[in-house]
Design a protein around this motif. Structure first.
Motif, mmCIF file in Angstrom:
data_model
loop_
_atom_site.group_PDB
_atom_site.id
_atom_site.type_symbol
_atom_site.label_atom_id
_atom_site.label_comp_id
_atom_site.label_asym_id
_atom_site.label_seq_id
_atom_site.Cartn_x
_atom_site.Cartn_y
_atom_site.Cartn_z
ATOM 1 N N THR A 196 0.815 -1.211 0.000
ATOM 2 C CA THR A 196 0.000 0.000 0.000
ATOM 3 C C THR A 196 0.850 1.263 0.000
ATOM 4 O O THR A 196 0.380 2.317 -0.410
ATOM 5 C CB THR A 196 -0.960 0.043 1.208
ATOM 6 O OG1 THR A 196 -0.206 0.066 2.423
ATOM 7 C CG2 THR A 196 -1.902 -1.139 1.194
ATOM 8 N N TRP A 197 2.098 1.152 0.468
ATOM 9 C CA TRP A 197 2.970 2.323 0.459
ATOM 10 C C TRP A 197 4.258 2.101 -0.321
ATOM 11 O O TRP A 197 4.918 3.051 -0.708
ATOM 12 C CB TRP A 197 3.293 2.774 1.889
ATOM 13 C CG TRP A 197 3.922 1.723 2.752
ATOM 14 C CD1 TRP A 197 3.272 0.849 3.577
ATOM 15 C CD2 TRP A 197 5.316 1.409 2.867
ATOM 16 N NE1 TRP A 197 4.173 0.016 4.196
ATOM 17 C CE2 TRP A 197 5.434 0.334 3.785
ATOM 18 C CE3 TRP A 197 6.469 1.914 2.285
ATOM 19 C CZ2 TRP A 197 6.658 -0.225 4.128
ATOM 20 C CZ3 TRP A 197 7.696 1.355 2.633
ATOM 21 C CH2 TRP A 197 7.772 0.305 3.554
ATOM 22 N N HIS A 198 4.644 0.865 -0.531
ATOM 23 C CA HIS A 198 5.847 0.564 -1.309
ATOM 24 C C HIS A 198 5.395 0.117 -2.698
ATOM 25 O O HIS A 198 4.743 -0.910 -2.833
ATOM 26 C CB HIS A 198 6.659 -0.552 -0.640
ATOM 27 C CG HIS A 198 7.810 -1.014 -1.471
ATOM 28 N ND1 HIS A 198 8.938 -0.255 -1.644
ATOM 29 C CD2 HIS A 198 7.988 -2.121 -2.210
ATOM 30 C CE1 HIS A 198 9.775 -0.900 -2.439
ATOM 31 N NE2 HIS A 198 9.214 -2.036 -2.799
ATOM 32 N N HIS A 199 5.735 0.879 -3.692
ATOM 33 C CA HIS A 199 5.186 0.632 -5.020
ATOM 34 C C HIS A 199 6.094 -0.199 -5.916
ATOM 35 O O HIS A 199 5.898 -0.258 -7.120
ATOM 36 C CB HIS A 199 4.810 1.965 -5.673
ATOM 37 C CG HIS A 199 3.770 2.674 -4.868
ATOM 38 N ND1 HIS A 199 2.464 2.270 -4.836
ATOM 39 C CD2 HIS A 199 3.868 3.726 -4.027
ATOM 40 C CE1 HIS A 199 1.780 3.047 -4.018
ATOM 41 N NE2 HIS A 199 2.612 3.934 -3.510
ATOM 42 N N GLY A 200 7.050 -0.901 -5.326
ATOM 43 C CA GLY A 200 7.941 -1.761 -6.095
ATOM 44 C C GLY A 200 7.243 -2.936 -6.747
ATOM 45 O O GLY A 200 7.721 -3.485 -7.731
ATOM 46 N N SER A 201 6.105 -3.343 -6.207
ATOM 47 C CA SER A 201 5.387 -4.486 -6.781
ATOM 48 C C SER A 201 4.202 -4.082 -7.650
ATOM 49 O O SER A 201 3.459 -4.943 -8.124
ATOM 50 C CB SER A 201 4.923 -5.427 -5.669
ATOM 51 O OG SER A 201 4.035 -4.766 -4.803
#
Length: 90
Positions: free
Chosen positions: A27-32
């Motif tokens: 939800t906050w880390h957009h690496g995926s």
């Protein structure tokens, strides 16, 4: 009466998607983001909800992606990043 939620079946190689989808880091880390977008672009772009994407993508699409070398690489990279993150010293 309470019924336990039973996740859908996935190709064995892709079972790590459950772990990634249930970790709210996405939800906050957009690496995926690209991983979820590859599963179902329309659903991801309209909801940004990995769990919803995982549970709504067709079985046929999952089978296609299981054989896609680019997706496999992206998927394994995200599993490794997740493992590193959850096992990091804090």
């Amino acid at each position: 009466m309470t019924l336990a939620y039973t996740p859908r079946s996935l190709p064995e190689f892709l079972n790590g998607l459950f772990r990634l989808a249930l970790d709210l880091r996405w939800t906050w880390h957009h690496g995926s983001d690209e991983l979820w977008r590859a599963l179902d672009e329309e659903t991801w772009d309209s909801t940004h909800n990995a769990w919803l994407v995982l549970n709504s993508v067709s079985g046929e699409r999952l089978e296609e992606l299981e054989q896609d070398p680019l997706f496999q690489q992206r998927y394994l990279e995200q599993l490794a990043a997740h493992h590193k993150f959850v096992n990091a010293n804090t």
